[in-house]
Design a protein around this motif. Structure first.
Motif, PDB file in Angstrom:
ATOM      1  N   LEU A  81     -12.869  -4.024  40.407  1.00 43.39           N
ATOM      2  CA  LEU A  81     -12.284  -4.495  39.144  1.00 43.39           C
ATOM      3  C   LEU A  81     -13.134  -5.603  38.530  1.00 43.39           C
ATOM      4  O   LEU A  81     -13.327  -5.649  37.308  1.00 43.39           O
ATOM      5  N   MET A  82     -13.666  -6.492  39.379  1.00 45.44           N
ATOM      6  CA  MET A  82     -14.538  -7.549  38.872  1.00 45.44           C
ATOM      7  C   MET A  82     -15.835  -6.964  38.328  1.00 45.44           C
ATOM      8  O   MET A  82     -16.313  -7.361  37.258  1.00 45.44           O
ATOM      9  N   PHE A  83     -16.418  -6.002  39.058  1.00 46.39           N
ATOM     10  CA  PHE A  83     -17.642  -5.351  38.578  1.00 46.39           C
ATOM     11  C   PHE A  83     -17.421  -4.730  37.202  1.00 46.39           C
ATOM     12  O   PHE A  83     -18.253  -4.866  36.297  1.00 46.39           O
ATOM     13  N   LEU A  84     -16.290  -4.036  37.045  1.00 47.85           N
ATOM     14  CA  LEU A  84     -16.006  -3.353  35.787  1.00 47.85           C
ATOM     15  C   LEU A  84     -15.742  -4.348  34.658  1.00 47.85           C
ATOM     16  O   LEU A  84     -16.093  -4.092  33.501  1.00 47.85           O
ATOM     17  N   ALA A  85     -15.142  -5.497  35.000  1.00 52.06           N
ATOM     18  CA  ALA A  85     -14.921  -6.535  33.989  1.00 52.06           C
ATOM     19  C   ALA A  85     -16.255  -7.095  33.501  1.00 52.06           C
ATOM     20  O   ALA A  85     -16.438  -7.370  32.308  1.00 52.06           O
ATOM     21  N   ILE A  86     -17.201  -7.256  34.417  1.00 53.64           N
ATOM     22  CA  ILE A  86     -18.546  -7.716  34.037  1.00 53.64           C
ATOM     23  C   ILE A  86     -19.211  -6.677  33.142  1.00 53.64           C
ATOM     24  O   ILE A  86     -19.780  -7.007  32.096  1.00 53.64           O
ATOM     25  N   GLN A  87     -19.141  -5.416  33.549  1.00 47.52           N
ATOM     26  CA  GLN A  87     -19.777  -4.348  32.772  1.00 47.52           C
ATOM     27  C   GLN A  87     -19.164  -4.231  31.380  1.00 47.52           C
ATOM     28  O   GLN A  87     -19.870  -3.959  30.399  1.00 47.52           O
ATOM     29  N   ARG A  88     -17.861  -4.448  31.278  1.00 45.66           N
ATOM     30  CA  ARG A  88     -17.188  -4.335  29.987  1.00 45.66           C
ATOM     31  C   ARG A  88     -17.670  -5.390  28.995  1.00 45.66           C
ATOM     32  O   ARG A  88     -17.624  -5.193  27.786  1.00 45.66           O
ATOM     33  N   ARG A  89     -18.149  -6.515  29.510  1.00 43.37           N
ATOM     34  CA  ARG A  89     -18.650  -7.581  28.630  1.00 43.37           C
ATOM     35  C   ARG A  89     -19.946  -7.171  27.935  1.00 43.37           C
ATOM     36  O   ARG A  89     -20.268  -7.684  26.857  1.00 43.37           O
ATOM     37  N   ALA A  90     -20.706  -6.289  28.566  1.00 42.38           N
ATOM     38  CA  ALA A  90     -21.957  -5.804  27.970  1.00 42.38           C
ATOM     39  C   ALA A  90     -22.141  -4.356  28.390  1.00 42.38           C
ATOM     40  O   ALA A  90     -22.958  -4.048  29.258  1.00 42.38           O
ATOM     41  N   PRO A  91     -21.376  -3.438  27.783  1.00 41.97           N
ATOM     42  CA  PRO A  91     -21.307  -2.050  28.265  1.00 41.97           C
ATOM     43  C   PRO A  91     -22.612  -1.270  28.204  1.00 41.97           C
ATOM     44  O   PRO A  91     -22.761  -0.281  28.911  1.00 41.97           O
TER      45      PRO A  91
ATOM     46  N   ILE B 197     -23.122 -13.287  44.163  1.00 38.65           N
ATOM     47  CA  ILE B 197     -23.907 -13.256  42.919  1.00 38.65           C
ATOM     48  C   ILE B 197     -23.114 -12.603  41.781  1.00 38.65           C
ATOM     49  O   ILE B 197     -23.069 -13.160  40.667  1.00 38.65           O
ATOM     50  N   PRO B 198     -22.453 -11.437  41.996  1.00 39.06           N
ATOM     51  CA  PRO B 198     -21.621 -10.899  40.913  1.00 39.06           C
ATOM     52  C   PRO B 198     -20.503 -11.849  40.484  1.00 39.06           C
ATOM     53  O   PRO B 198     -20.188 -11.935  39.294  1.00 39.06           O
ATOM     54  N   MET B 199     -19.905 -12.581  41.441  1.00 37.82           N
ATOM     55  CA  MET B 199     -18.842 -13.519  41.088  1.00 37.82           C
ATOM     56  C   MET B 199     -19.376 -14.662  40.234  1.00 37.82           C
ATOM     57  O   MET B 199     -18.742 -15.068  39.248  1.00 37.82           O
ATOM     58  N   VAL B 200     -20.549 -15.183  40.604  1.00 40.25           N
ATOM     59  CA  VAL B 200     -21.174 -16.236  39.797  1.00 40.25           C
ATOM     60  C   VAL B 200     -21.475 -15.714  38.395  1.00 40.25           C
ATOM     61  O   VAL B 200     -21.232 -16.402  37.393  1.00 40.25           O
ATOM     62  N   MET B 201     -21.984 -14.493  38.314  1.00 43.58           N
ATOM     63  CA  MET B 201     -22.274 -13.885  37.009  1.00 43.58           C
ATOM     64  C   MET B 201     -20.996 -13.737  36.197  1.00 43.58           C
ATOM     65  O   MET B 201     -20.986 -13.998  34.983  1.00 43.58           O
TER      66      MET B 201
ATOM     67  N   VAL C 295     -19.984 -17.189  34.920  1.00 43.76           N
ATOM     68  CA  VAL C 295     -20.886 -17.609  33.837  1.00 43.76           C
ATOM     69  C   VAL C 295     -20.534 -16.881  32.548  1.00 43.76           C
ATOM     70  O   VAL C 295     -20.493 -17.484  31.463  1.00 43.76           O
ATOM     71  N   MET C 296     -20.246 -15.599  32.642  1.00 45.27           N
ATOM     72  CA  MET C 296     -19.895 -14.824  31.454  1.00 45.27           C
ATOM     73  C   MET C 296     -18.581 -15.307  30.842  1.00 45.27           C
ATOM     74  O   MET C 296     -18.426 -15.346  29.619  1.00 45.27           O
ATOM     75  N   LEU C 297     -17.634 -15.677  31.704  1.00 47.57           N
ATOM     76  CA  LEU C 297     -16.362 -16.198  31.197  1.00 47.57           C
ATOM     77  C   LEU C 297     -16.568 -17.530  30.474  1.00 47.57           C
ATOM     78  O   LEU C 297     -15.988 -17.777  29.408  1.00 47.57           O
ATOM     79  N   ILE C 298     -17.379 -18.386  31.075  1.00 49.62           N
ATOM     80  CA  ILE C 298     -17.630 -19.699  30.467  1.00 49.62           C
ATOM     81  C   ILE C 298     -18.338 -19.550  29.129  1.00 49.62           C
ATOM     82  O   ILE C 298     -17.990 -20.202  28.138  1.00 49.62           O
ATOM     83  N   ARG C 299     -19.347 -18.671  29.112  1.00 52.95           N
ATOM     84  CA  ARG C 299     -20.116 -18.477  27.873  1.00 52.95           C
ATOM     85  C   ARG C 299     -19.443 -17.506  26.916  1.00 52.95           C
ATOM     86  O   ARG C 299     -19.891 -17.353  25.780  1.00 52.95           O
TER      87      ARG C 299
END
Length: 364
Positions: free
Chosen positions: A51-61, A345-349, A352-356
């Motif tokens: 779910l976290m991976f997919l949330a990251i991917q959704r930010r920049a599909p 590393i994915p969690m840090v990413m 970072v994406m949430l903050i930015r």
């Protein structure tokens, strides 16, 4: 890169990649009869990770893993992480190549030098990669029916042969949750569930980005339930002691099948399943490493990177002196390092994406 895959191809790749050779090994055996609970706990943790991976991917599909790194950590930092992950993918591929050579030597080709079979499987993987993503994913499409029917056939024969003894999984949680959690974290989470990190290199190739999450979660759930069921099967038939001391417990189970003095000695079918699983996972990681290198260093063509990465995979696969050390490193040592690539590393990413508040609009 303009590579595209279909919805079905994504589902098939996730299923075959996650299954790989996993059902054939005794994962979570330290939890004894509760090893299936360790597998279940790891699968649930892996689901949250996905779910976290997919949330990251959704930010920049439209971005692959390297593009996501650059968005999160800048061009230099992102590129450095990209190189590290290219090495990680190559290492994962190398482990599967060595497994292929050792197990083929152990089961079918005892007199054939393992470097021959390892070289041949790398050549086949290299050819698939050179032909492009479409060819690679079409191969997995053709393999899914074969894998599904083979596992179904073997499980049916096991049931007919009356080998299952459910008393072997009792009592449940005899020693509490501690052995279950120790077996699940980080070992089983790292292998196989955390390996879904490779799909950061694939998700952006799906034309309909809105379906990435649904398709991935459905495919993952199917595989997780199957792996838990296979774990239960191993324990109910062999018992905890035999499973813990067996290199390939499912192979030993199939050797016990005797139906009407006709259907027996089905080792070849299990070995075929093992080889197919290893091939899919090895090729996916090999492709991921080549793709990353070609993305980061475009001054060399993909063909060149296939040769470079393939050569590194082949020669480094002989660094471990024997299969015992190879297995020990893989299942006891390296799995403790994998969370750096699969979780930290994915969690840090993600943070970072949430903050930015990184959000790249999907291209049309």
């Amino acid at each position: 890169m303009g590579d595209r895959i279909t919805n079905y191809q994504l589902v098939v790749m996730i299923i075959l990649f996650q299954i790989g050779s996993t059902p054939l090994f005794a994962l979570g055996s330290s939890a004894k009869q509760d090893s299936w609970l360790a597998m279940l706990a790891a699968a649930m943790a892996g689901f949250l990770l996905l779910l976290m991976f997919l949330a990251i991917q959704r930010r920049a599909p439209d971005q692959n893993l390297l593009g996501l790194f650059r968005l999160s950590f800048g061009k230099i930092g992102g590129s450095c992480l990209g190189v590290v992950f290219a090495i990680y993918f190559a290492y994962e591929s190398m482990r599967n190549v060595r497994d292929f050579g050792e197990i083929s030597n152990l089961t079918l080709l005892s007199t054939t030098p393992k470097y021959i079979t390892m070289f041949i499987i790398l050549l086949l993987a290299s050819y698939a990669i050179l032909m492009g993503v479409d060819t690679l994913f079409r191969v997995t499409e053709t393999l899914l029916p074969l894998v599904t029917l083979s596992y179904g056939f073997l499980i049916l024969l096991i049931c007919i042969a009356g080998l299952i003894q459910f008393d072997n999984v009792l009592p449940i949680l005899e020693n509490g949750l501690t052995p279950v959690l120790k077996a699940a974290f980080p070992d089983i989470v790292s292998f196989p569930f955390g390996q879904m990190v490779i799909f950061f290199m694939i998700w952006h190739m799906l034309p309909d980005k809105q379906k990435v999450k649904k398709l991935s979660l459905v495919a993952y759930t199917i595989v997780a339930l199957f792996l838990v069921a296979m774990n239960i099967l191993n324990v109910t038939i062999l018992g905890t002691t035999l499973v813990a001391n067996s290199t390939l417990p499912f192979l030993e189970i199939v050797q016990l099948i005797e139906v009407g003095d006709i259907l027996e000695r089905l080792d070849v079918l299990v070995t075929l399943l093992l080889f197919l699983g290893l091939f899919v996972k090895m090729t996916a990681f090999y492709w991921g490493s080549v793709y990353a290198c070609a993305y980061l260093f475009p001054f060399w063509r993909k063909h060149t990177w296939v040769i470079i990465v393939g050569s590194l995979i082949f020669f480094t696969s002989f660094l471990e002196p024997n299969y015992s050390i190879h297995t020990w490193l893989g299942l006891k040592v390296v799995v403790k390092v994998y969370p750096l690539f699969q979780v930290i590393i994915p969690m840090v990413m993600f943070i970072v994406m949430l903050i930015r508040k990184t959000q790249v609009p999907q291209s049309t």
